[in-house]
Design a protein around this motif. Sequence first.
Motif, short mmCIF file in Angstrom:
data_model
loop_
_atom_site.label_atom_id
_atom_site.label_comp_id
_atom_site.label_asym_id
_atom_site.label_seq_id
_atom_site.Cartn_x
_atom_site.Cartn_y
_atom_site.Cartn_z
N SER A 52 73.60 -28.38 -9.77
CA SER A 52 73.97 -27.24 -8.94
C SER A 52 72.80 -26.31 -8.65
N SER A 53 71.59 -26.67 -9.10
CA SER A 53 70.46 -25.76 -8.92
C SER A 53 69.30 -26.45 -8.21
N TYR A 80 69.86 -29.11 -13.49
CA TYR A 80 71.26 -28.98 -13.07
C TYR A 80 71.45 -29.52 -11.66
N GLU A 135 66.80 -21.92 -9.28
CA GLU A 135 67.70 -21.05 -8.55
C GLU A 135 68.95 -20.80 -9.40
#
Lengths: 476, 245
Positions: B180-181, B178, B158
């Motif tokens: 954040s993904s 990550y 994402e």
Amino acid sequence: MSNATEVHEISQGETIDGFLVGECIHQSQVSSLYRVTHPEHNEAMIMKVPKISVLLPSSVFAGFETEIRILSRLRGAYTPRVYAKGDLSTCPYLVMEYVEGDLLQQAVRNAPVELEQLCQLMRPVCRAVHELHRHNIIHLDLKPENIRNRDDGHVVVIDMGTAHHAQLPDMYSVTDEQQPFTVDYVAPEQLFGIRTDSRSDIYAIGVMLYELATGKGPFEKANLLTVKTRLYIPPKPPRCINKDIPEWLQEVILKCMEINPENRYSTAKEVAYALAHPNMVELTERATKKHSAGPFAILQNWLRHRESMFVKASRLQPYHRLTTAQHILVTVKLDHSSEELRQSLRKEMQKIARQETDSYFTCLSVVAKEATGDAEDISDFITQSQPRHIQVQAELRHWLEPVKLPQSRLNVQVIYGDPATEIVNYANTFAIDHIIMCAHRSGSGKKVIGQVPEKIIAEVNCSVTVVRTRLDYPEQ
Amino acid sequence: MKIAIISDIHSNLEALQACLQKAASLGVDQYACLGDVVGYGPDPAETLETIRALPKLVIVRGNHEEALFGTYYKGLREHIRATIDWTREQLSTEQREYLKNLPYQTSLAEFHLVHASAKNPQKWPYVYDTELARDCMQASDRRLTFLGHTHYPEVYYEGPSGEVLCHTPQAGVSIPIYTSSRYVINVGSVGQPRDDNNAASFVVYNSAEKDVTFHRVPYDFSITAKKIIDRGLPQLFAERLATGN
């Protein structure tokens, strides 16, 4: 971050993993930079801490993660060295080398600068960018603020948050409107979301050269509304602003800043080489352009330079693009080589020139100091050295004539000094991709390739082809 | 800790052994298997026993395991059904019982494991584009999901804008995961790769570095292919080991 409340945002005065967080030296909307010290490290270090806020777009944190991941993969020769990183889900930080020097930024502020200073500043920048590309990384936000210098002057490229690594998942898609860039330096194809062309960085190099040479930006008042005009309006020729700029430099700048990436230099080190060897720069109509593009040319560009052109531009991973424009160093010692050996050397050059159509050659002859004449005192030495130098160049050119290479692909150089040392220096300075050299058979037949080739093979950072003549086979 | 994730072994003992040798050389501590241990290939019993002996094994069911017992069998083409019948005969009662009890999906601390997709795993959907990957991402209870089934190594992730993107991995290059993904990672196939590369595929997740590395391991497929033909299994299954598609 999914849940900002669980994440600790570091601030001044704290000690995190042994790092004492000192003065904040820079604050932006997305991150803070602190000076830090550690009892086990004497080096100057900074800690980058991302802002933790649910209001910030998630690209901010993704950019921070990208920077950590990319810097951790490099050894810190041309990028800041990484000392530590915090757990990204609980206490994100990145401690890296503090590179204080900002020679390029200062020079741009004081531009226009002298030609020599421009070349001295930008050659190592090009080399650093070349090294990033060699590691399959495209920076995509090159600008003077992101070019720093260590105390010894060594160039370091900072801020990898928007960089693209060709072998890793990229955080932005072509259609993503959140893609960050700096309007003054952004390449046309980046405006279409294309992040995979290493020649976008060449464009930014061109903009920096332009600023240094003229003291002005190529696109005055560039902003988010006007940035797209660079898709069809080429920059004003630098010589219109500063008449002292030589034609060759205008050629280099405008070639870097070609709208179509296919028309730019393929590699950053070619730009470095051009800045070091102005004679090698092939002058085209770019060199003598005297006026900004007229309405007809702009219309033509507008019709031609559509998105499809950028999409069609050859897609190559940066590393592979470097291999398409190989810089070959050919070392010759004319007085010590037989015609048969020279012929073999030329054949080898022709083979590569045919196969690798973007390759270019430097033919280097190193004249040993003692070979410059029977000089008895220093004045004799000086007076005799110059003609010798020119004579050898003329002989080399004559000898290379049958290879039939255009001037833009073949440079001839004569250097005085110790052959092995000079060849190694030259190859390492200009990031030579391949060396072709002759092996001279010694009379005794004991030495396999000779001392000079042996030293070169041991010390250069590239492949070496040794050309030799064949001996007659002994009768069976 | 390093965890090797293997999938779609399909009774290919030679490919499995080559992968395990590679995994051992990488210092893998734990193994996860995403199902389809059997089917297509000539050594179901030996392949299963080799996998069961792996340290700290976590294993889920594939559609070829389901075909041995369930209704899924009826929807299969005849030559595949014949191989399933043959496979069932090669397995002991105890082995069959073991496969019968495998879960459709499971989660470890950092990732989710499923054969086909976290969305409707018992219907065996194929995740072959970013939309299907998004469905799987949303149904998964972890940010990182490993799956197999298509025999194509892919990384779906994402982007910061929420768009799901696809990356075709390169063997030997570690891919950062990550914080954040979100990710859906297809580990490819050990025993029958179909991405025009006949080398066996598996991944290693490194929990310390938070990265995933794909590995491609060449093996002597002619041995497996010969066994397939000798045992009277469809020739097609032998041929595709050579072409890798």
